[in-house]
Design a protein around this motif. Structure first.
Motif, PDB file in Angstrom:
ATOM      1  N   ALA A   7       8.328   5.339   7.519  1.00 29.98           N
ATOM      2  CA  ALA A   7       8.272   5.887   6.167  1.00 29.98           C
ATOM      3  C   ALA A   7       8.558   4.792   5.143  1.00 29.98           C
ATOM      4  CB  ALA A   7       9.286   7.024   6.018  1.00 29.98           C
ATOM      5  N   MET A   8       7.726   4.746   4.099  1.00 26.30           N
ATOM      6  CA  MET A   8       7.935   3.806   2.994  1.00 26.30           C
ATOM      7  C   MET A   8       8.615   4.592   1.874  1.00 26.30           C
ATOM      8  SD  MET A   8       4.139   2.102   3.089  1.00 26.30           S
ATOM      9  CE  MET A   8       4.440   0.736   1.955  1.00 26.30           C
ATOM     10  N   LYS A  32      -4.367  -3.857   6.857  1.00 23.72           N
ATOM     11  CA  LYS A  32      -5.191  -4.977   7.343  1.00 23.72           C
ATOM     12  C   LYS A  32      -4.343  -5.965   8.139  1.00 23.72           C
ATOM     13  CE  LYS A  32      -8.405  -4.277   3.601  1.00 23.72           C
ATOM     14  NZ  LYS A  32      -8.509  -4.382   2.142  1.00 23.72           N
ATOM     15  N   MET A  33      -3.021  -5.842   8.031  1.00 19.45           N
ATOM     16  CA  MET A  33      -2.108  -6.708   8.797  1.00 19.45           C
ATOM     17  C   MET A  33      -1.593  -5.985  10.038  1.00 19.45           C
ATOM     18  SD  MET A  33       0.372  -8.043   5.740  1.00 19.45           S
ATOM     19  CE  MET A  33      -0.208  -8.905   4.287  1.00 19.45           C
ATOM     20  N   TRP A  59      -0.632   0.200  -1.322  1.00 17.87           N
ATOM     21  CA  TRP A  59      -0.291  -1.060  -0.646  1.00 17.87           C
ATOM     22  C   TRP A  59      -0.589  -0.930   0.850  1.00 17.87           C
ATOM     23  CZ3 TRP A  59       5.117  -3.457   0.592  1.00 17.87           C
ATOM     24  CH2 TRP A  59       4.958  -4.826   0.846  1.00 17.87           C
ATOM     25  N   ASN A  60      -0.228   0.218   1.417  1.00 12.83           N
ATOM     26  CA  ASN A  60      -0.504   0.443   2.830  1.00 12.83           C
ATOM     27  C   ASN A  60      -2.011   0.434   3.090  1.00 12.83           C
ATOM     28  OD1 ASN A  60       0.298   1.441   5.633  1.00 12.83           O
ATOM     29  ND2 ASN A  60      -1.138   3.009   4.956  1.00 12.83           N
ATOM     30  N   ASP A  61      -2.746   1.215   2.283  1.00 14.11           N
ATOM     31  CA  ASP A  61      -4.165   1.401   2.548  1.00 14.11           C
ATOM     32  C   ASP A  61      -4.983   0.134   2.306  1.00 14.11           C
ATOM     33  OD1 ASP A  61      -3.328   3.940   2.977  1.00 14.11           O
ATOM     34  OD2 ASP A  61      -4.450   4.885   1.348  1.00 14.11           O
TER      35      ASP A  61
END
Lengths: 132, 83
Positions: free
Chosen positions: A28-29, A19-20, A12-14
């Motif tokens: 940390a997620m 991109k946001m 989700w991050n990558d």
């Protein structure tokens, strides 16, 4: 923190969040498979198998100073969370001698509770000050 | 034919097919659990450890590592869920 695995967090991050937010998510997620932590914090929705939008402000002593919990379809307000932290920090710096009235944000007057202030708040604080 | 599921913020989940209804005893147990789940303002946050993804690495995070700092702990329904 959500019930997703750290692998999904990475994807989700990558593939979307980076991109946001330039450089990706800076914090940390956390992964909470099975909602064990969420259950302790009272935000795990057992029927849906997900966690509600819970936001907890925890002070340097590990004390919960505030929380807000929303059902999934509505997002939180980041500015309001920041405002609350600033207010709690101000209270802490004053060693509890000052209180922050409704709508307080940095630059607005604070209250100094004491015998002289009883029944006199109306003189120094107007309802219009609760709004931006 | 597989049933199409609506996309929303709450991620669809599976579970055992033909699950028995909870017995009275089990219902009592889950009520006890809910009581334990109470968190209160002005009280210590329950400590926990959790795996995490942080800047390209998989790490383990413990809440008590952050004593001395202000912490925002956010829960959300799931990755890729729109809001």
């Amino acid at each position: 923190m959500s019930v997703d695995s750290v692998f999904v967090h990475k994807m989700w991050n990558d593939h979307e969040l980076s991109k946001m937010v330039e450089g990706g998510i800076p914090f940390a997620m956390l992964s909470d498979g099975g909602g064990k932590v969420g259950s302790v914090f009272g935000v795990y929705l057992e029927d849906e198998g997900v966690e509600a939008r819970g936001r907890f402000i925890i002070d340097p002593d590990g004390i919960i100073q505030g929380f807000e919990v929303l059902t999934p379809p509505v997002g939180r307000n980041v500015n309001e969370s920041i405002r609350q932290i600033q207010a709690f920090q101000h209270v802490r710096n004053s060693k509890g001698t000052e209180a922050m009235p409704s709508g307080w944000k940095p630059g607005k007057p604070t209250l100094k509770p004491g015998p002289e202030l009883v029944g006199k708040v109306w003189e120094i604080w107007k309802t219009s000050m609760a709004f931006d | 034919m597989a049933e199409e599921i609506k996309a929303g913020c709450a991620r669809p989940t599976g579970g055992p097919v033909g699950e028995k209804a909870k017995t009275k005893e089990e219902t009592q147990k889950s009520t006890d659990k809910e009581v334990k789940a109470m968190v209160t303002v002005g009280k210590k946050a329950p400590d926990f450890t959790a795996p995490a993804y942080h800047k390209g690495k998989f790490i383990s995070v413990q809440l008590s590592e952050f004593l001395g700092k202000w912490v925002i702990l956010c829960f959300y329904p799931g990755d890729f869920t729109f809001v």
